[in-house]
Design an enzyme around this catalytic site. Structure first.
Site, mmCIF file in Angstrom:
data_model
loop_
_atom_site.group_PDB
_atom_site.id
_atom_site.type_symbol
_atom_site.label_atom_id
_atom_site.label_comp_id
_atom_site.label_asym_id
_atom_site.label_seq_id
_atom_site.Cartn_x
_atom_site.Cartn_y
_atom_site.Cartn_z
ATOM 1 N N ASN A 9 -70.835 -5.895 -32.984
ATOM 2 C CA ASN A 9 -69.858 -6.501 -32.074
ATOM 3 C C ASN A 9 -70.471 -7.805 -31.559
ATOM 4 O O ASN A 9 -71.388 -7.771 -30.746
ATOM 5 C CB ASN A 9 -69.578 -5.530 -30.920
ATOM 6 C CG ASN A 9 -68.697 -6.143 -29.849
ATOM 7 O OD1 ASN A 9 -68.079 -7.185 -30.058
ATOM 8 N ND2 ASN A 9 -68.646 -5.492 -28.696
ATOM 9 N N LYS A 11 -69.090 -10.069 -29.753
ATOM 10 C CA LYS A 11 -68.571 -10.474 -28.425
ATOM 11 C C LYS A 11 -68.214 -11.966 -28.424
ATOM 12 O O LYS A 11 -67.857 -12.508 -29.464
ATOM 13 C CB LYS A 11 -69.581 -10.114 -27.338
ATOM 14 C CG LYS A 11 -70.079 -8.677 -27.463
ATOM 15 C CD LYS A 11 -70.865 -8.216 -26.277
ATOM 16 C CE LYS A 11 -71.395 -6.829 -26.543
ATOM 17 N NZ LYS A 11 -72.035 -6.234 -25.393
ATOM 18 N N HIS A 94 -63.605 -1.158 -25.521
ATOM 19 C CA HIS A 94 -64.988 -1.509 -25.184
ATOM 20 C C HIS A 94 -65.130 -1.566 -23.670
ATOM 21 O O HIS A 94 -64.215 -1.990 -22.966
ATOM 22 C CB HIS A 94 -65.358 -2.859 -25.809
ATOM 23 C CG HIS A 94 -66.832 -3.117 -25.722
ATOM 24 N ND1 HIS A 94 -67.422 -3.600 -24.577
ATOM 25 C CD2 HIS A 94 -67.834 -2.925 -26.616
ATOM 26 C CE1 HIS A 94 -68.726 -3.695 -24.785
ATOM 27 N NE2 HIS A 94 -69.004 -3.293 -26.015
ATOM 28 N N GLU A 96 -66.541 -3.556 -21.763
ATOM 29 C CA GLU A 96 -66.312 -4.891 -21.176
ATOM 30 C C GLU A 96 -64.812 -5.168 -21.040
ATOM 31 O O GLU A 96 -64.381 -5.822 -20.096
ATOM 32 C CB GLU A 96 -67.026 -5.961 -22.015
ATOM 33 C CG GLU A 96 -68.532 -5.874 -21.820
ATOM 34 C CD GLU A 96 -69.359 -6.296 -23.022
ATOM 35 O OE1 GLU A 96 -68.824 -6.960 -23.925
ATOM 36 O OE2 GLU A 96 -70.554 -5.946 -23.055
ATOM 37 N N GLU A 166 -70.494 4.886 -25.951
ATOM 38 C CA GLU A 166 -71.296 3.794 -25.413
ATOM 39 C C GLU A 166 -71.484 3.993 -23.913
ATOM 40 O O GLU A 166 -70.653 3.544 -23.105
ATOM 41 C CB GLU A 166 -70.590 2.456 -25.662
ATOM 42 C CG GLU A 166 -70.398 2.146 -27.130
ATOM 43 C CD GLU A 166 -70.390 0.644 -27.378
ATOM 44 O OE1 GLU A 166 -71.165 0.197 -28.222
ATOM 45 O OE2 GLU A 166 -69.635 -0.071 -26.700
ATOM 46 N N GLY A 172 -76.321 -3.629 -23.361
ATOM 47 C CA GLY A 172 -76.887 -4.936 -23.034
ATOM 48 C C GLY A 172 -77.978 -4.875 -21.973
ATOM 49 O O GLY A 172 -78.401 -5.900 -21.451
ATOM 50 N N SER A 212 -77.866 -0.755 -26.694
ATOM 51 C CA SER A 212 -79.239 -1.219 -26.911
ATOM 52 C C SER A 212 -79.913 -0.604 -28.146
ATOM 53 O O SER A 212 -81.111 -0.296 -28.119
ATOM 54 C CB SER A 212 -80.087 -1.006 -25.652
ATOM 55 O OG SER A 212 -79.521 -1.718 -24.559
ATOM 56 N N GLY A 233 -74.537 -4.455 -30.313
ATOM 57 C CA GLY A 233 -74.197 -5.711 -29.650
ATOM 58 C C GLY A 233 -75.263 -6.756 -29.919
ATOM 59 O O GLY A 233 -75.281 -7.406 -30.960
HETATM 60 C C1 PEP Z 1 -71.956 -3.136 -27.258
HETATM 61 O O1 PEP Z 1 -71.617 -4.057 -26.539
HETATM 62 O O2 PEP Z 1 -71.108 -2.489 -27.878
HETATM 63 C C2 PEP Z 1 -73.374 -2.828 -27.355
HETATM 64 C C3 PEP Z 1 -73.718 -1.676 -27.831
HETATM 65 O O3 PEP Z 1 -74.236 -3.804 -26.907
HETATM 66 P P1 PEP Z 1 -75.843 -3.762 -26.982
HETATM 67 O O4 PEP Z 1 -76.227 -3.258 -28.334
HETATM 68 O O5 PEP Z 1 -76.262 -5.180 -26.745
HETATM 69 O O6 PEP Z 1 -76.291 -2.834 -25.885
#
Ligand code: PEP
Length: 249
Positions: A9, A11, A94, A96, A166, A172, A212, A233
């Site tokens: 993703n 973003k 998601h 966000e 998630e 993040g 992460s 992400g």
């Molecule tokens: C995401 O935004 O779906 C995500 C998993 O981000 P990150 O891997 O940066 O934690």
């Protein structure tokens, strides 16, 4: 049989030139694999990304879409528009989108229906906030998210659904759910689906973990029996890291 999937993703990162550069790096680094590999660039770069990757094993997917098919919805993009440029999969729900754009499970149910009605596949994200985990409400929270957004679907519609657990506190932040925490929720979710539908359907749903994931922790997380891959992400913005996560399978 459920699929192994690694989806990136991107973003709101990468302009057109940066998108093309990262795709070029991915084309030379992502190996032939039985893992389904997907990337979700920004809307403005989807067409170009799709054209560059249409003969490759990397699928270009969207980060969001609107629930209506057309009309006076300034700034929005429909399922039919995505399909018209070749995009067949969309990420919905998601955290966000939930946090910054007020998306609720009731709204997401409509988006999921619109995607499926248009023959698209959905990667549906869900997961608890830190305070919900700390107060031991995480099972209840994810159960409600799935019930409100997805449990109205027919058994056939579930063939188009991939889930992505998630935990919001791990997105993040550099903080990852432990492989055991991920496995615990994934097994719980599979069980809830089996209770609502049946075991065969539940066994066929791919459940990804996101939060992460990095080259250094991917193998351990993906090694858990109910973890069928990852939604990535930050690490998806670097071709070497994304490739290392894929090969960790
Ligand atoms: C995401 O935004 O779906 C995500 C998993 O981000 P990150 O891997 O940066 O934690």
């Amino acid at each position: 049989m459920r699929k192994k999937i690694v989806a990136g993703n991107w973003k709101m990162n990468n302009d057109l030139a940066e998108t093309q550069a990262l795709i070029s790096d991915l084309k030379s680094s992502v190996p032939e694999t039985d893992v389904a590999v997907m990337i979700a660039p920004a809307f403005t770069n989807l067409y170009s990304a799709f054209q560059s990757l249409k003969d490759s094993n990397i699928e270009v997917i969207a980060q969001n879409m609107h629930q209506e098919s057309k009309g006076a919805y300034t700034g929005e993009v429909s399922a039919a528009m995505l399909k018209s440029i070749g995009v067949k999969t969309v990420i919905l729900g998601h955290s966000e989108r939930r946090e910054y754009f007020g998306e609720t499970d009731e709204l997401l149910a409509k988006k999921v229906d619109a995607a499926i009605a248009n023959g698209m596949k959905v990667i549906f994200c869900f997961g608890e906030l830190l305070e919900e985990r700390k107060s031991d409400k995480h099972f209840e929270v994810v159960k409600t998210q799935l019930k409100d957004a997805l449990f109205h679907l027919s058994e056939t519609a579930w063939e188009s659904i991939v889930l992505a657990y998630e935990p919001v506190w791990a997105i993040g932040t550099g903080e990852t759910a432990s492989p055991e925490q991920a496995q615990e929720i994934h097994a719980f979710v599979r069980n809830e689906i089996a209770d609502q539908y049946d075991q065969a359907l539940a066994d066929n749903v791919s459940i990804l973990y996101g939060g992460s994931v990095k080259p250094g922790n991917a193998a351990e997380i993906f090694g858990k029996p109910d973890v069928d891959g990852g939604l990535i992400g930050g690490a998806a913005l670097n071709a070497a890291d994304f490739t290392a996560i894929i090969t960790a399978f």
